[in-house]
Design a protein around this motif. Structure first.
Motif, PDB file in Angstrom:
ATOM      1  N   GLN A   1     -44.484   2.576  65.732  1.00  0.00           N
ATOM      2  CA  GLN A   1     -43.373   3.304  65.128  1.00  0.00           C
ATOM      3  C   GLN A   1     -43.771   4.077  63.865  1.00  0.00           C
ATOM      4  OE1 GLN A   1     -39.954   1.135  63.877  1.00  0.00           O
ATOM      5  NE2 GLN A   1     -41.074  -0.325  62.627  1.00  0.00           N
TER       6      GLN A   1
ATOM      7  N   ARG B   1     -43.447   8.096  63.523  1.00  0.00           N
ATOM      8  CA  ARG B   1     -42.633   8.686  62.473  1.00  0.00           C
ATOM      9  C   ARG B   1     -43.412   9.787  61.748  1.00  0.00           C
ATOM     10  NH1 ARG B   1     -40.043   5.110  57.718  1.00  0.00           N
ATOM     11  NH2 ARG B   1     -42.232   4.999  57.204  1.00  0.00           N
ATOM     12  N   ILE B   2     -44.681   9.532  61.497  1.00  0.00           N
ATOM     13  CA  ILE B   2     -45.509  10.552  60.853  1.00  0.00           C
ATOM     14  C   ILE B   2     -45.642  11.762  61.780  1.00  0.00           C
ATOM     15  CG2 ILE B   2     -47.853  11.069  60.051  1.00  0.00           C
ATOM     16  CD1 ILE B   2     -48.000   8.107  59.184  1.00  0.00           C
TER      17      ILE B   2
ATOM     18  N   ALA C   1     -42.448  13.670  61.742  1.00  0.00           N
ATOM     19  CA  ALA C   1     -42.297  14.384  60.466  1.00  0.00           C
ATOM     20  C   ALA C   1     -43.209  15.603  60.406  1.00  0.00           C
ATOM     21  CB  ALA C   1     -42.602  13.448  59.303  1.00  0.00           C
ATOM     22  N   SER C   2     -44.375  15.505  61.038  1.00  0.00           N
ATOM     23  CA  SER C   2     -45.302  16.639  61.009  1.00  0.00           C
ATOM     24  C   SER C   2     -44.768  17.805  61.841  1.00  0.00           C
ATOM     25  CB  SER C   2     -46.680  16.209  61.530  1.00  0.00           C
ATOM     26  OG  SER C   2     -46.674  16.082  62.934  1.00  0.00           O
ATOM     27  N   LEU C   3     -43.866  17.496  62.763  1.00  0.00           N
ATOM     28  CA  LEU C   3     -43.328  18.546  63.632  1.00  0.00           C
ATOM     29  C   LEU C   3     -41.947  19.028  63.189  1.00  0.00           C
ATOM     30  CD1 LEU C   3     -44.238  16.961  67.096  1.00  0.00           C
ATOM     31  CD2 LEU C   3     -45.544  18.647  65.795  1.00  0.00           C
TER      32      LEU C   3
ATOM     33  N   PHE D   1     -40.563  18.598  59.737  1.00  0.00           N
ATOM     34  CA  PHE D   1     -40.533  19.040  58.333  1.00  0.00           C
ATOM     35  C   PHE D   1     -39.527  18.289  57.452  1.00  0.00           C
ATOM     36  CE2 PHE D   1     -41.248  22.992  60.954  1.00  0.00           C
ATOM     37  CZ  PHE D   1     -42.629  22.837  60.990  1.00  0.00           C
TER      38      PHE D   1
ATOM     39  N   ARG E   1     -36.878  15.239  56.182  1.00  0.00           N
ATOM     40  CA  ARG E   1     -36.757  13.793  56.260  1.00  0.00           C
ATOM     41  C   ARG E   1     -35.574  13.355  57.136  1.00  0.00           C
ATOM     42  NH1 ARG E   1     -38.963  10.140  52.612  1.00  0.00           N
ATOM     43  NH2 ARG E   1     -38.121   8.064  52.825  1.00  0.00           N
TER      44      ARG E   1
ATOM     45  N   THR F   1     -36.155  13.988  60.712  1.00  0.00           N
ATOM     46  CA  THR F   1     -37.145  13.056  61.254  1.00  0.00           C
ATOM     47  C   THR F   1     -36.501  11.715  61.571  1.00  0.00           C
ATOM     48  OG1 THR F   1     -38.892  14.137  59.991  1.00  0.00           O
ATOM     49  CG2 THR F   1     -39.337  11.917  60.783  1.00  0.00           C
ATOM     50  N   LEU F   2     -35.656  11.235  60.672  1.00  0.00           N
ATOM     51  CA  LEU F   2     -34.989   9.955  60.929  1.00  0.00           C
ATOM     52  C   LEU F   2     -34.092  10.041  62.158  1.00  0.00           C
ATOM     53  CD1 LEU F   2     -34.090   8.839  57.287  1.00  0.00           C
ATOM     54  CD2 LEU F   2     -35.742   7.788  58.820  1.00  0.00           C
TER      55      LEU F   2
ATOM     56  N   LEU G   1     -51.798  17.838  66.701  1.00  0.00           N
ATOM     57  CA  LEU G   1     -51.275  16.959  65.648  1.00  0.00           C
ATOM     58  C   LEU G   1     -51.105  15.530  66.177  1.00  0.00           C
ATOM     59  CD1 LEU G   1     -48.695  19.324  63.908  1.00  0.00           C
ATOM     60  CD2 LEU G   1     -50.720  18.304  62.865  1.00  0.00           C
TER      61      LEU G   1
ATOM     62  N   VAL H   1     -52.865  12.301  64.525  1.00  0.00           N
ATOM     63  CA  VAL H   1     -52.163  11.094  64.060  1.00  0.00           C
ATOM     64  C   VAL H   1     -52.808   9.854  64.660  1.00  0.00           C
ATOM     65  CG1 VAL H   1     -49.987   9.807  64.131  1.00  0.00           C
ATOM     66  CG2 VAL H   1     -49.960  12.259  63.668  1.00  0.00           C
TER      67      VAL H   1
ATOM     68  N   LEU I   1     -54.289   6.179  57.623  1.00  0.00           N
ATOM     69  CA  LEU I   1     -52.955   6.432  57.088  1.00  0.00           C
ATOM     70  C   LEU I   1     -52.274   5.114  56.722  1.00  0.00           C
ATOM     71  CD1 LEU I   1     -51.816   9.246  59.558  1.00  0.00           C
ATOM     72  CD2 LEU I   1     -52.454   9.542  57.166  1.00  0.00           C
ATOM     73  N   GLU I   2     -52.504   4.105  57.557  1.00  0.00           N
ATOM     74  CA  GLU I   2     -51.920   2.801  57.274  1.00  0.00           C
ATOM     75  C   GLU I   2     -52.538   2.221  56.001  1.00  0.00           C
ATOM     76  OE1 GLU I   2     -51.212  -1.452  59.532  1.00  0.00           O
ATOM     77  OE2 GLU I   2     -51.675   0.345  60.685  1.00  0.00           O
TER      78      GLU I   2
ATOM     79  N   TYR J   1     -52.659  17.431  55.893  1.00  0.00           N
ATOM     80  CA  TYR J   1     -51.229  17.636  56.148  1.00  0.00           C
ATOM     81  C   TYR J   1     -50.576  16.295  56.509  1.00  0.00           C
ATOM     82  CZ  TYR J   1     -47.073  19.369  58.679  1.00  0.00           C
ATOM     83  OH  TYR J   1     -45.800  19.616  59.123  1.00  0.00           O
ATOM     84  N   LEU J   2     -51.236  15.541  57.373  1.00  0.00           N
ATOM     85  CA  LEU J   2     -50.685  14.242  57.777  1.00  0.00           C
ATOM     86  C   LEU J   2     -50.688  13.262  56.603  1.00  0.00           C
ATOM     87  CD1 LEU J   2     -52.270  13.853  61.322  1.00  0.00           C
ATOM     88  CD2 LEU J   2     -49.945  14.544  60.741  1.00  0.00           C
TER      89      LEU J   2
ATOM     90  N   ILE K   1     -47.699  14.064  54.457  1.00  0.00           N
ATOM     91  CA  ILE K   1     -46.461  13.548  55.058  1.00  0.00           C
ATOM     92  C   ILE K   1     -46.385  12.036  54.927  1.00  0.00           C
ATOM     93  CG2 ILE K   1     -45.363  13.149  57.300  1.00  0.00           C
ATOM     94  CD1 ILE K   1     -46.292  16.050  57.945  1.00  0.00           C
ATOM     95  N   ASN K   2     -47.498  11.393  55.165  1.00  0.00           N
ATOM     96  CA  ASN K   2     -47.555   9.937  55.048  1.00  0.00           C
ATOM     97  C   ASN K   2     -47.160   9.496  53.637  1.00  0.00           C
ATOM     98  OD1 ASN K   2     -48.209   7.308  56.022  1.00  0.00           O
ATOM     99  ND2 ASN K   2     -50.168   7.419  54.964  1.00  0.00           N
TER     100      ASN K   2
END
Lengths: 183, 335
Positions: free
Chosen positions: A26, A30-31, A34-36, A38, A40, A43-44, A101, A105, A112-113, B41-42, B45-46
């Protein structure tokens, strides 16, 4: 408000399996969304639609990797539908970039985590003024105009400050993680 | 990557003004042409998504509310605030319950994000039976629990850990192959049911209350080995676990919310350290029971094999109810 008809079948016996697989992806989803998308709020909203779509189409027996790939595909299609429904097709990346993208991800998900942990340490290093602005924007959810009045800066200066702070935090989290990787 | 790179200005524009086709097109061009910028970019956003929780976390300990006296579970069971007669539960979700759980799953993160704007929380500990495992050493029952107030699950024991975190005993993960294990189980799990009904009165009409499960874990392997994923799970149910005909499958069907936090350890630390994980989930008013699941197992994300068990531990399990308040505890005014 009347509920729409339920998905068929509801397959209750597979729900826990679905939840476990979904929780694993998840954050990445979500990232990706959000990348697609823009924004918040968008995205939610889209995240909830994707969760529902995944559950409706879920087939048990998938391993984590298969589920992740499938979920990203469903998310991609949901974003297109989401944009179409809101008559905002022109604010959509091309299919090629959408795929790129998604791959990015998945490729960078562990980093990222890891950045989430580093972020707290980096925030502690910021001057009080920057923390005030971040708190107003992210915690109090103030509009930029209201935040500008509260802080005593212009709207443009607040945008600049937020942007500079984000970039500063990106540099910092990168450094923190690099140090942690040292033997 | 140079922060003065003008391509980063596009990201600022995306925050400062509504997305336009021209801006999206310009961003697409740079994202297509440079994989490194795609990654940046990611990361940007993160950071945006992680900032609220991270900021909340560095604000220091949240103020505790005035303690509300609640009897310990082992002494007496508190009276539910609004007891519901057996078999008369409001079944408004009906066959929609699995779907609602999916929605709640998505909503949990939204609710958490929304709640970040409220700086004051009323925090109340929810009693867990033998939360610090100090009552007695020995094997835990190898069954899936059907009632509250008991740790049980896959083969686990309460024993002295090599490095105590508090007290002298902790939960010792032994094997994933217990009677409670699902086919192809990847983890060794201990469970406990907790009755949430006495806490409904604290919810009031506030839709943003949540539950927070924390647990400390230890990987005491002296040499690095196969990764172990430690996880604290929190599942909320409307179903009563003591009801005889309730199967595990039916309980799974009736999950109304869940939270999870995990950590992957490779072992091999010169001095192993305990790590505390905190899982959160929304506390919807129909949730009467919480199922706590404390787990050590295979890192399924990485696809690594099942690790060797025997040196993994858990301790200090805590469950807290958090109700956001718009009033300052000191002044009674919104800050």
């Amino acid at each position: 408000m009347a509920l729409p008809p339920p998905p068929e079948p509801t397959r209750p016996e597979h729900h826990a399996e679905f939840l476990r697989l979904y929780v694993e992806v998840q954050d990445s989803l979500r990232i990706y969304l959000a990348s697609l998308l823009f924004g918040r709020e968008e995205t939610l909203e889209a995240s909830q639609e994707v969760a529902l779509a995944l559950w409706k189409k879920f087939q048990p027996g998938m391993d984590s990797l298969s589920f992740r790939r499938w979920a990203f595909g469903v998310a991609r299609m949901q974003v297109l539908a989401f944009r179409r429904d809101k008559a905002r097709d022109r604010l959509t990346f091309s299919d090629d970039l959408t795929l790129l993208l998604g791959e990015a991800v998945e490729e960078h998900a562990p980093q990222l985590e890891a950045e989430r942990g580093a972020l707290e340490r980096c925030l502690r290093k910021l001057p009080e003024r920057q923390i005030q602005i971040l708190n107003g924007f992210y915690l109090s959810k103030l509009k930029i105009e209201a935040l500008a009045v509260q802080i005593g800066l212009s709207v443009a200066a607040i945008y600049k400050s937020l942007h500079r702070t984000r970039l500063q935090l990106m540099d910092c989290t990168r450094s923190v993680l690099a140090l942690e990787e040292l033997p | 990557m140079n922060r003065n790179d003008p391509r980063f200005d596009l990201l600022e524009k995306l925050r400062a003004e509504p997305a336009s086709p021209e801006l999206v097109s310009e961003l697409e061009a740079v994202l297509r042409s440079d994989p490194e910028f795609r990654r940046e970019y990611l990361r940007y956003i993160n950071l945006e998504f992680q900032a609220p929780a991270a900021l909340q976390s560095i604000q220091g300990p949240r103020p505790e509310a005035e303690p509300i006296p609640l009897p310990r579970l082992e002494q007496s069971t508190p009276e539910p605030a609004s007891p519901k007669p057996p078999g008369k539960r409001p079944g408004f979700l009906g066959q929609w319950r699995p779907l609602a759980a999916g929605i709640l799953l998505g909503m949990a993160s939204a609710s958490w994000a929304i709640s970040q704007r409220l700086p004051f929380w009323i925090v109340k500990s929810v009693p867990i039976q033998n939360a610090d495992f100090e009552k007695s050493a020995g094997m835990l029952p190898s069954v899936f629990p059907t009632g509250p107030g008991l740790w049980s699950g896959d083969p686990t024991e309460v024993a002295p850990p090599p490095i105590p975190v508090s007290g002298s005993l902790a939960l010792h993960f032994l094997s994933p192959a217990g009677p409670s294990a699902a086919p192809g189980a990847n983890s060794c799990d201990a469970y406990q049911w907790v009755d949430l009904r006495p806490f409904h009165s604290m919810l009031g009409t506030n839709p943003e209350a949540d539950l927070e499960l924390s647990a400390a874990f230890l990987d005491a392997r002296p040499q690095p080995g196969t990764p172990v994923r430690f996880t604290a799970y929190l599942f909320l149910f409307q179903a009563e676990p003591t009801s005889g005909e309730l199967s595990r499958q039916r309980l799974q069907q009736e999950t109304v919310a869940m939270g999870k936090k995990s950590w992957v350890s490779h072992g091999g630390q010169p001095v192993p350290e305990w790590k505390t994980l905190t899982a959160r989930c929304a506390f919807p008013p129909e949730a009467d029971w919480a199922l706590l699941q404390i787990s050590a197992g295979r890192d399924t994300k990485a696809g690594t094999p099942l690790p060797d068990f025997g040196q993994q531990w858990a301790d200090q399990i805590q469950l807290k109810l958090r109700v956001p308040s718009t009033s300052s505890p000191q002044t009674g005014k919104t800050p």
